[in-house]
Design a protein around this motif. Structure first.
Motif, PDB file in Angstrom:
ATOM      1  N   ARG A   1       1.466   0.806   1.975  1.00 42.01           N
ATOM      2  CA  ARG A   1       1.953   0.124   0.778  1.00 42.01           C
ATOM      3  C   ARG A   1       0.978   0.318  -0.377  1.00 42.01           C
ATOM      4  NH1 ARG A   1       4.348  -3.992  -1.740  1.00 42.01           N
ATOM      5  NH2 ARG A   1       2.706  -5.539  -1.939  1.00 42.01           N
TER       6      ARG A   1
ATOM      7  N   LEU B   1      -9.977  -9.740  -6.690  1.00 37.47           N
ATOM      8  CA  LEU B   1      -9.356  -9.265  -5.448  1.00 37.47           C
ATOM      9  C   LEU B   1      -8.454  -8.060  -5.682  1.00 37.47           C
ATOM     10  CD1 LEU B   1      -8.373 -12.582  -3.631  1.00 37.47           C
ATOM     11  CD2 LEU B   1     -10.352 -11.107  -3.220  1.00 37.47           C
ATOM     12  N   LEU B   2      -8.011  -7.874  -6.929  1.00 36.83           N
ATOM     13  CA  LEU B   2      -7.163  -6.713  -7.223  1.00 36.83           C
ATOM     14  C   LEU B   2      -8.046  -5.483  -7.318  1.00 36.83           C
ATOM     15  CD1 LEU B   2      -4.980  -8.243 -10.107  1.00 36.83           C
ATOM     16  CD2 LEU B   2      -4.400  -8.120  -7.672  1.00 36.83           C
ATOM     17  N   TYR B   3      -7.647  -4.432  -6.626  1.00 36.48           N
ATOM     18  CA  TYR B   3      -8.453  -3.204  -6.637  1.00 36.48           C
ATOM     19  C   TYR B   3      -7.564  -2.005  -6.928  1.00 36.48           C
ATOM     20  CZ  TYR B   3     -11.653   0.503  -5.256  1.00 36.48           C
ATOM     21  OH  TYR B   3     -12.459   1.620  -5.259  1.00 36.48           O
TER      22      TYR B   3
ATOM     23  N   SER C   1      -8.149  -2.636   2.405  1.00 34.89           N
ATOM     24  CA  SER C   1      -7.568  -3.836   3.007  1.00 34.89           C
ATOM     25  C   SER C   1      -8.609  -4.586   3.856  1.00 34.89           C
ATOM     26  CB  SER C   1      -6.299  -3.437   3.752  1.00 34.89           C
ATOM     27  OG  SER C   1      -6.310  -3.879   5.054  1.00 34.89           O
TER      28      SER C   1
ATOM     29  N   SER D   1      -9.194  -6.956  -0.290  1.00 34.98           N
ATOM     30  CA  SER D   1      -8.697  -6.698  -1.639  1.00 34.98           C
ATOM     31  C   SER D   1      -7.236  -6.259  -1.588  1.00 34.98           C
ATOM     32  CB  SER D   1      -9.520  -5.595  -2.311  1.00 34.98           C
ATOM     33  OG  SER D   1     -10.877  -5.955  -2.383  1.00 34.98           O
ATOM     34  N   GLN D   2      -6.546  -6.458  -2.696  1.00 35.45           N
ATOM     35  CA  GLN D   2      -5.152  -6.032  -2.840  1.00 35.45           C
ATOM     36  C   GLN D   2      -5.128  -4.746  -3.660  1.00 35.45           C
ATOM     37  OE1 GLN D   2      -1.799  -7.174  -2.005  1.00 35.45           O
ATOM     38  NE2 GLN D   2      -1.470  -5.144  -2.917  1.00 35.45           N
TER      39      GLN D   2
ATOM     40  N   VAL E   1      -3.703  -1.835  -5.973  1.00 33.38           N
ATOM     41  CA  VAL E   1      -2.706  -1.810  -7.048  1.00 33.38           C
ATOM     42  C   VAL E   1      -2.623  -0.409  -7.634  1.00 33.38           C
ATOM     43  CG1 VAL E   1      -2.041  -2.715  -9.313  1.00 33.38           C
ATOM     44  CG2 VAL E   1      -3.206  -4.217  -7.679  1.00 33.38           C
TER      45      VAL E   1
ATOM     46  N   ASP F   1      -1.434  -9.855 -11.108  1.00 39.51           N
ATOM     47  CA  ASP F   1      -1.377 -10.851 -10.026  1.00 39.51           C
ATOM     48  C   ASP F   1      -0.078 -11.640 -10.083  1.00 39.51           C
ATOM     49  OD1 ASP F   1      -2.627 -11.721 -12.468  1.00 39.51           O
ATOM     50  OD2 ASP F   1      -2.939 -13.659 -11.513  1.00 39.51           O
TER      51      ASP F   1
ATOM     52  N   VAL G   1       0.352 -12.289  -6.173  1.00 41.20           N
ATOM     53  CA  VAL G   1      -0.858 -12.289  -5.328  1.00 41.20           C
ATOM     54  C   VAL G   1      -1.997 -12.942  -6.109  1.00 41.20           C
ATOM     55  CG1 VAL G   1      -0.178 -10.189  -4.082  1.00 41.20           C
ATOM     56  CG2 VAL G   1      -1.573  -9.994  -6.145  1.00 41.20           C
TER      57      VAL G   1
END
Ligand SMILES: [Zn+2]
Length: 235
Positions: free
Chosen positions: A24, A127-129, A145, A149-150, A152, A222, A227
């Motif tokens: 994903r 946390l967004l990467y 992961s 981190s999420q 993007v 986010d 998220v």
């Protein structure tokens, strides 16, 4: 020849902004609402990031900044201004170095160091990467992961942005690519090196106005993806 084609296919699968072959890699939200997230990579980079923040403040538009740790150390006040003015700070690695992708431990260190630097500078732990060059080979996605981190992705506002064509060209390209739920990628810097970004920054006001004329509103990544932007604050 077959080997070359296989190599090209593999590179596309691992570097194409919308390719989901290796896992994903969200580049938009599933929505019919005319909402987009403007994102800016490779900053802070002066004077361009400050000019961009002025434009966003004038139009009351929130954005998401995927910043490089090394650049945040260069311009810490600008990183703090991003957060203070209600934008979201995302992580775009510590050094934006392609060589760090060869192994999982090396690239994971880039994620962790970038996050730690941005935390130290801004007081928020992103946390967004967004991986540099949108590289998402299988071990890269796994490593991101594991850091919690999420990842993007997004849609490049214009394929030739690097060459800094006139702002009107960038605006037209970005308007063409805007869709409900899109995450649009622009750059206020260049890797960890900085450099001229006057066209990109000069395009943002016109882009916002044109999209608003078409009924679009603006949000942060986010919120668009549902998220969290930051790790819970430790006290
Ligand atoms: Zn980048």
């Amino acid at each position: 020849m077959a080997l070359v084609s296989a190599g090209v296919a593999l590179a596309r699968a691992g570097l194409g902004p919308t390719s989901q072959v290796f896992g994903r890699f969200p580049y938009r939200a599933e929505t019919t609402e005319p909402t987009v997230a403007l994102t800016f990579d490779d900053g802070p980079n002066e004077p361009w990031t400050s000019q961009l923040l002025d434009t966003l403040a004038d139009r009351d538009v929130p954005a998401t900044f995927f910043q490089v740790g090394r650049c945040a150390r260069r311009y810490p006040d600008v990183t703090r201004r991003v957060v203070a003015e209600g934008h979201v700070l995302g992580n775009h690695s510590e050094s934006h170095a392609f060589t760090r992708y060869a192994t999982d431990p090396a690239q994971r260190r880039e994620v962790e160091q970038g996050r730690a630097t941005l935390h130290e500078v801004s007081g928020r732990e992103p946390l967004l990467y967004r991986p540099p060059w949108l590289c998402h080979w299988p071990w890269v996605l796994r490593g991101i992961s594991r850091t919690g981190s999420q990842v993007v992705s997004g849609t490049f506002a214009h394929p030739l942005e690097l060459l800094q064509p006139r702002p009107e060209v960038l605006v037209a390209g970005a308007v063409r690519r805007a869709r409900p739920g899109a995450v649009l990628i622009l750059h206020d810097g260049r890797e960890a090196r900085g450099g001229y970004r006057g066209s990109s920054v000069g395009a943002v006001g016109g882009l916002i106005d044109r999209l608003r004329d078409r009924g679009y509103s603006f949000t942060t990544v986010d919120r668009l993806l549902g998220v969290p932007a930051y790790a819970p604050a430790t006290t």
